[in-house]
Design a protein around this motif. Structure first.
Motif, PDB file in Angstrom:
ATOM      1  N   VAL A 332       0.820  -1.210   0.000  1.00  0.00           N
ATOM      2  CA  VAL A 332       0.000   0.000   0.000  1.00  0.00           C
ATOM      3  C   VAL A 332       0.854   1.260   0.000  1.00  0.00           C
ATOM      4  O   VAL A 332       0.544   2.235  -0.674  1.00  0.00           O
ATOM      5  CB  VAL A 332      -0.941  -0.005   1.225  1.00  0.00           C
ATOM      6  CG1 VAL A 332      -1.658   1.324   1.377  1.00  0.00           C
ATOM      7  CG2 VAL A 332      -1.950  -1.144   1.098  1.00  0.00           C
ATOM      8  N   ILE A 348       1.180   7.022  -0.195  1.00  0.00           N
ATOM      9  CA  ILE A 348       0.220   5.994  -0.583  1.00  0.00           C
ATOM     10  C   ILE A 348       0.342   5.759  -2.094  1.00  0.00           C
ATOM     11  O   ILE A 348       0.312   6.703  -2.885  1.00  0.00           O
ATOM     12  CB  ILE A 348      -1.212   6.425  -0.240  1.00  0.00           C
ATOM     13  CG1 ILE A 348      -1.319   6.780   1.246  1.00  0.00           C
ATOM     14  CG2 ILE A 348      -2.199   5.319  -0.586  1.00  0.00           C
ATOM     15  CD1 ILE A 348      -2.663   7.358   1.653  1.00  0.00           C
ATOM     16  N   LYS A 349       0.468   4.519  -2.477  1.00  0.00           N
ATOM     17  CA  LYS A 349       0.597   4.178  -3.895  1.00  0.00           C
ATOM     18  C   LYS A 349      -0.697   4.497  -4.637  1.00  0.00           C
ATOM     19  O   LYS A 349      -1.785   4.498  -4.059  1.00  0.00           O
ATOM     20  CB  LYS A 349       0.918   2.691  -4.052  1.00  0.00           C
ATOM     21  CG  LYS A 349       2.284   2.274  -3.507  1.00  0.00           C
ATOM     22  CD  LYS A 349       2.517   0.784  -3.724  1.00  0.00           C
ATOM     23  CE  LYS A 349       3.889   0.354  -3.240  1.00  0.00           C
ATOM     24  NZ  LYS A 349       4.130  -1.096  -3.452  1.00  0.00           N
ATOM     25  N   LYS A 351      -1.988   2.580  -6.989  1.00  0.00           N
ATOM     26  CA  LYS A 351      -2.704   1.311  -7.075  1.00  0.00           C
ATOM     27  C   LYS A 351      -2.060   0.336  -6.098  1.00  0.00           C
ATOM     28  O   LYS A 351      -0.850   0.378  -5.874  1.00  0.00           O
ATOM     29  CB  LYS A 351      -2.646   0.743  -8.499  1.00  0.00           C
ATOM     30  CG  LYS A 351      -3.363   1.610  -9.531  1.00  0.00           C
ATOM     31  CD  LYS A 351      -3.280   0.983 -10.927  1.00  0.00           C
ATOM     32  CE  LYS A 351      -3.988   1.841 -11.957  1.00  0.00           C
ATOM     33  NZ  LYS A 351      -3.891   1.247 -13.320  1.00  0.00           N
ATOM     34  N   PHE A 352      -2.882  -0.527  -5.524  1.00  0.00           N
ATOM     35  CA  PHE A 352      -2.398  -1.458  -4.523  1.00  0.00           C
ATOM     36  C   PHE A 352      -2.254  -2.857  -5.102  1.00  0.00           C
ATOM     37  O   PHE A 352      -3.068  -3.295  -5.916  1.00  0.00           O
ATOM     38  CB  PHE A 352      -3.352  -1.501  -3.319  1.00  0.00           C
ATOM     39  CG  PHE A 352      -3.631  -0.142  -2.731  1.00  0.00           C
ATOM     40  CD1 PHE A 352      -2.621   0.800  -2.632  1.00  0.00           C
ATOM     41  CD2 PHE A 352      -4.896   0.195  -2.290  1.00  0.00           C
ATOM     42  CE1 PHE A 352      -2.857   2.051  -2.093  1.00  0.00           C
ATOM     43  CE2 PHE A 352      -5.156   1.441  -1.750  1.00  0.00           C
ATOM     44  CZ  PHE A 352      -4.134   2.377  -1.649  1.00  0.00           C
ATOM     45  N   LYS A 356      -4.690  -6.655  -1.579  1.00  0.00           N
ATOM     46  CA  LYS A 356      -5.177  -5.462  -0.896  1.00  0.00           C
ATOM     47  C   LYS A 356      -6.388  -4.892  -1.625  1.00  0.00           C
ATOM     48  O   LYS A 356      -6.369  -4.732  -2.859  1.00  0.00           O
ATOM     49  CB  LYS A 356      -4.084  -4.409  -0.817  1.00  0.00           C
ATOM     50  CG  LYS A 356      -2.863  -4.819   0.014  1.00  0.00           C
ATOM     51  CD  LYS A 356      -3.170  -4.850   1.488  1.00  0.00           C
ATOM     52  CE  LYS A 356      -1.904  -5.111   2.301  1.00  0.00           C
ATOM     53  NZ  LYS A 356      -2.157  -5.134   3.750  1.00  0.00           N
ATOM     54  N   THR A 359      -8.881   1.491  -0.157  1.00  0.00           N
ATOM     55  CA  THR A 359      -8.801   2.671  -1.020  1.00  0.00           C
ATOM     56  C   THR A 359      -7.931   3.728  -0.351  1.00  0.00           C
ATOM     57  O   THR A 359      -7.589   3.622   0.832  1.00  0.00           O
ATOM     58  CB  THR A 359     -10.198   3.264  -1.243  1.00  0.00           C
ATOM     59  OG1 THR A 359     -10.717   3.728   0.027  1.00  0.00           O
ATOM     60  CG2 THR A 359     -11.149   2.213  -1.820  1.00  0.00           C
ATOM     61  N   HIS A 360      -7.576   4.765  -1.109  1.00  0.00           N
ATOM     62  CA  HIS A 360      -6.799   5.874  -0.543  1.00  0.00           C
ATOM     63  C   HIS A 360      -7.528   6.474   0.658  1.00  0.00           C
ATOM     64  O   HIS A 360      -6.910   6.789   1.684  1.00  0.00           O
ATOM     65  CB  HIS A 360      -6.574   6.952  -1.607  1.00  0.00           C
ATOM     66  CG  HIS A 360      -5.411   6.673  -2.489  1.00  0.00           C
ATOM     67  ND1 HIS A 360      -4.402   7.579  -2.697  1.00  0.00           N
ATOM     68  CD2 HIS A 360      -5.090   5.581  -3.220  1.00  0.00           C
ATOM     69  CE1 HIS A 360      -3.504   7.065  -3.522  1.00  0.00           C
ATOM     70  NE2 HIS A 360      -3.909   5.848  -3.861  1.00  0.00           N
ATOM     71  N   VAL A 363      -7.202   4.241   3.716  1.00  0.00           N
ATOM     72  CA  VAL A 363      -5.859   4.293   4.309  1.00  0.00           C
ATOM     73  C   VAL A 363      -5.692   5.581   5.121  1.00  0.00           C
ATOM     74  O   VAL A 363      -5.195   5.560   6.255  1.00  0.00           O
ATOM     75  CB  VAL A 363      -4.774   4.195   3.223  1.00  0.00           C
ATOM     76  CG1 VAL A 363      -3.383   4.402   3.833  1.00  0.00           C
ATOM     77  CG2 VAL A 363      -4.838   2.839   2.531  1.00  0.00           C
ATOM     78  N   ASP A 485       2.579   0.015  10.595  1.00  0.00           N
ATOM     79  CA  ASP A 485       1.905  -0.129   9.304  1.00  0.00           C
ATOM     80  C   ASP A 485       0.398  -0.161   9.551  1.00  0.00           C
ATOM     81  O   ASP A 485      -0.135  -1.148  10.039  1.00  0.00           O
ATOM     82  CB  ASP A 485       2.362  -1.423   8.618  1.00  0.00           C
ATOM     83  CG  ASP A 485       1.944  -1.472   7.163  1.00  0.00           C
ATOM     84  OD1 ASP A 485       0.889  -0.890   6.837  1.00  0.00           O
ATOM     85  OD2 ASP A 485       2.641  -2.089   6.346  1.00  0.00           O
ATOM     86  N   ASP A 487      -2.415   0.385   7.482  1.00  0.00           N
ATOM     87  CA  ASP A 487      -3.442   0.341   6.443  1.00  0.00           C
ATOM     88  C   ASP A 487      -4.510  -0.724   6.686  1.00  0.00           C
ATOM     89  O   ASP A 487      -5.540  -0.732   6.019  1.00  0.00           O
ATOM     90  CB  ASP A 487      -2.808   0.159   5.059  1.00  0.00           C
ATOM     91  CG  ASP A 487      -1.908  -1.054   4.974  1.00  0.00           C
ATOM     92  OD1 ASP A 487      -2.426  -2.148   4.760  1.00  0.00           O
ATOM     93  OD2 ASP A 487      -0.682  -0.889   5.134  1.00  0.00           O
ATOM     94  N   GLU A 488      -4.286  -1.633   7.645  1.00  0.00           N
ATOM     95  CA  GLU A 488      -5.299  -2.656   7.902  1.00  0.00           C
ATOM     96  C   GLU A 488      -5.791  -2.669   9.350  1.00  0.00           C
ATOM     97  O   GLU A 488      -6.510  -3.578   9.750  1.00  0.00           O
ATOM     98  CB  GLU A 488      -4.759  -4.053   7.548  1.00  0.00           C
ATOM     99  CG  GLU A 488      -4.640  -4.301   6.057  1.00  0.00           C
ATOM    100  CD  GLU A 488      -4.439  -5.772   5.719  1.00  0.00           C
ATOM    101  OE1 GLU A 488      -4.508  -6.614   6.627  1.00  0.00           O
ATOM    102  OE2 GLU A 488      -4.226  -6.070   4.540  1.00  0.00           O
TER     103      GLU A 488
END
Length: 583
Positions: A332, A348-349, A351-352, A356, A359-360, A363, A485, A487-488
């Motif tokens: 991500v 934030i990339k 595309k993941f 994953k 979404t942006h 996150v 980390d 994002d989850e």
């Protein structure tokens, strides 16, 4: 050429704008201090739910006041308040208004925030905002007003007792003489062998304001031995039965540094003169940056200002290039760092990578959750920036290729500058998986104990990390294990912990994929063993100390406690350092 009348009118407009911003700042700071002053009552009542609410409300207060002032500016003039020339004049007026202000540095950051709310953040110019401060910080003669000095006392027990009584808690002490003797013993063992002056010549400077955070109150000061300082930090806890007790005595810089760690939420401390508190604490923790201490004492927005100033200064005094951060690349986030600087930059990339599915927006909401949550010493603090400007020449070709590949929408090149439209900064740590590659057996066991403690303490604070892979945890210089980390992450109470169903036939038993239904919030603790693939030594150590993490009942029990309103006890010092209350 502008006529004199027009110049006067524009200056008059700038003055009204500046006064409006300053009035807004005064209103914010008064409300901020009133919220902070309520910490004593919340602590004495052991109202931990109110403590958590107040922390969030105090953070939201700043945003609300900036928004309110920004909207009000449009009503004090019919001029275009995005006009940069008008802001240039407004800053000049504001600088005069806050000259010799006791909290001018916070007032300047408030001005910056209002400007940023109205204008694009890429207009970072010291003519428009306070990239650099307008004043040189100095210590006024009245510095003594933030602390009480105790001296000419050779009876350490009597002196400590007076310090505790002078904190003037409304709740009685559980056993004052017991705590006094325990602190005196720590002093005699940790400090007395290292002082050069007779006890009666030592000075004890104790900050008038008590520091409150989570379920503890901290009495903080310094012991002055000639030109040397020793810290004194006394964590006071509430037994929730109408009594207070001192939990330990912290008398060295290393342990004090952990109390003020970047992994913990901000203190509630009545600090109407923030710079004086910064100066006092910097004498005890000189290795900490100004931004870290401003964040610790409850000024995260100004901490961002100080961070940027420190960053600019570091760039001027270094020559190395930004590189991809060591470790396994994330699905991500793309992470880079400057080897000479102990910070990582996370973007934030676009595309993941599969699997994953976030979404942006999701996150960003996770990082917001962390910024509002009690990090209990197990989550790194992050600072969020828009349109952060870097010298393009300092980026390695490998890093530029990586960023252009994974996040081109966030990049903008303007001359010799690279502007990244959105990023997070975070303290750099050694990824746990990399630390284990070179760790001794003793260190492996130590960080595995820490890793399990981190998972359990996060869970007890209603945070489920989601992806608990070793690469998502870092090891600090104190060998503490910290999660970074986000994002989850999600509230633990949102998870549905399940056992893996027993297969009913050979086909199910041999299936490479789950033959049973799995919902998005389902979690199977038995699968956590997979996090140690390739490291049997670490897995063995972990299972000896934290095998209960594989048990679904462990997680159900925590969920029940949280739903019943339990607030976890987490201490910024080792449990073995706690005083024995049965002595």
């Amino acid at each position: 050429m502008t006529c004199p009348d027009a110049i006067f009118f524009r200056n008059s407009t700038a003055r009204r704008m500046s006064k409006t911003i300053l009035n807004g700042f005064r209103s914010y700071f008064a409300d901020y201090l009133n919220m902070t002053l309520g910490a004593k009552a919340r602590f004495e009542k052991a109202d931990w739910q109110a403590v958590q609410r107040a922390n969030v409300e105090r953070l939201e207060l700043y945003k609300a006041k900036v928004r309110q002032v920004s909207e009000l500016l449009a009503t004090v003039t019919n001029k275009d308040i995005t006009d940069l020339e008008l802001w240039r004049q407004a800053k000049a007026v504001y600088t005069q208004l806050v000259f010799n202000f006791p909290n001018y540095e916070i007032a300047e950051t408030f001005f910056n925030s209002v400007f940023g709310y109205i204008n694009d953040h890429d207009k970072i110019d010291d003519d428009l905002i306070y990239v650099l401060s307008s004043q040189m910080a100095s210590i006024p003669e009245a510095e003594y007003s933030i602390y009480v000095r105790y001296e000419n006392n050779s009876d350490i027990a009597a002196l400590i007792e007076q310090i505790l009584l002078d904190a003037e808690f409304s709740t009685p002490w559980e056993n004052l003489s017991r705590d006094v003797q325990a602190i005196a013993q720590e002093f005699n063992e940790q400090v007395a062998p290292h002082i050069s002056s007779p006890l009666g010549e030592l000075k004890f400077d104790i900050l008038e304001s008590v520091f409150y955070r989570s379920k503890a109150a901290y009495i903080i000061g310094r012991i002055v031995d000639g030109d040397r300082f020793f810290p004194i930090v006394l964590p006071v806890l509430n037994n929730e039965k109408g009594g207070l007790f001192v939990d330990t005595a912290i008398l060295n810089r290393e342990e004090m540094s952990v109390v003020f760690s970047f992994t913990r939420t901000y203190f509630m401390v009545d600090a109407p003169l923030p710079y004086l508190y910064l100066h006092f604490l910097k004498q005890l923790m000189p290795h900490k940056g100004d931004n870290e201490i401003y964040a610790s004492i409850g000024f995260p927005k100004h901490a961002k200002t100080e961070f940027y100033r420190e960053f600019v200064s570091h760039m001027r005094n270094s020559q190395d290039q930004f590189v991809i951060a060591p470790g396994i690349k994330g699905m991500v986030m793309s992470v880079f760092t400057l080897p000479s600087y102990d910070i990582v930059f996370k973007i934030i990339k676009d595309k993941f990578d599969p699997p994953k599915e976030v979404t942006h927006e999701i996150v960003r909401s996770k990082y917001t959750l962390v910024s509002r949550h009690d990090r209990i010493g197990r989550m790194a603090d992050t600072q969020e920036f828009a349109n952060f400007s870097f010298p393009l020449s300092r980026f390695s070709s490998e890093l530029m290729e990586e960023l252009q590949k994974v996040a081109p929408s966030l990049l903008h090149i303007e001359g010799d500058r690279l502007i990244i439209k959105h990023l997070y900064t975070e303290r750099r740590m050694t990824p746990l998986n990399l630390f284990l590659h070179k760790a001794s057996e003793e260190d492996t066991r130590g960080v595995m104990e820490e890793y399990g403690n981190a998972i359990k303490q996060l869970a007890a604070a209603n945070i489920f990390p989601g992806d608990m892979l070793l690469k998502n945890f870092g090891v600090t210089r104190h060998k503490r294990v910290v999660f970074y980390d986000y994002d989850e992450i999600c509230p633990l109470t949102d998870c549905n912990f399940r056992r893996i169903p027993e297969p009913q036939n050979e086909e199910q038993e041999m299936s490479l994929r789950p033959w049973y239904t799995v919902a998005a919030n389902d979690v199977f603790p038995e699968e956590f063993r997979l996090f140690f693939s390739g490291n049997p030594g670490a897995r063995k150590a972990f299972e000896e100390m934290h095998g209960d993490i594989y048990d679904v009942e462990f997680w159900w029990g925590l969920q029940e406690q949280i739903r019943n309103g339990k607030i976890v006890d987490v201490f910024p010092y080792r449990r073995r350092r706690r005083f024995d209350r049965n002595r």
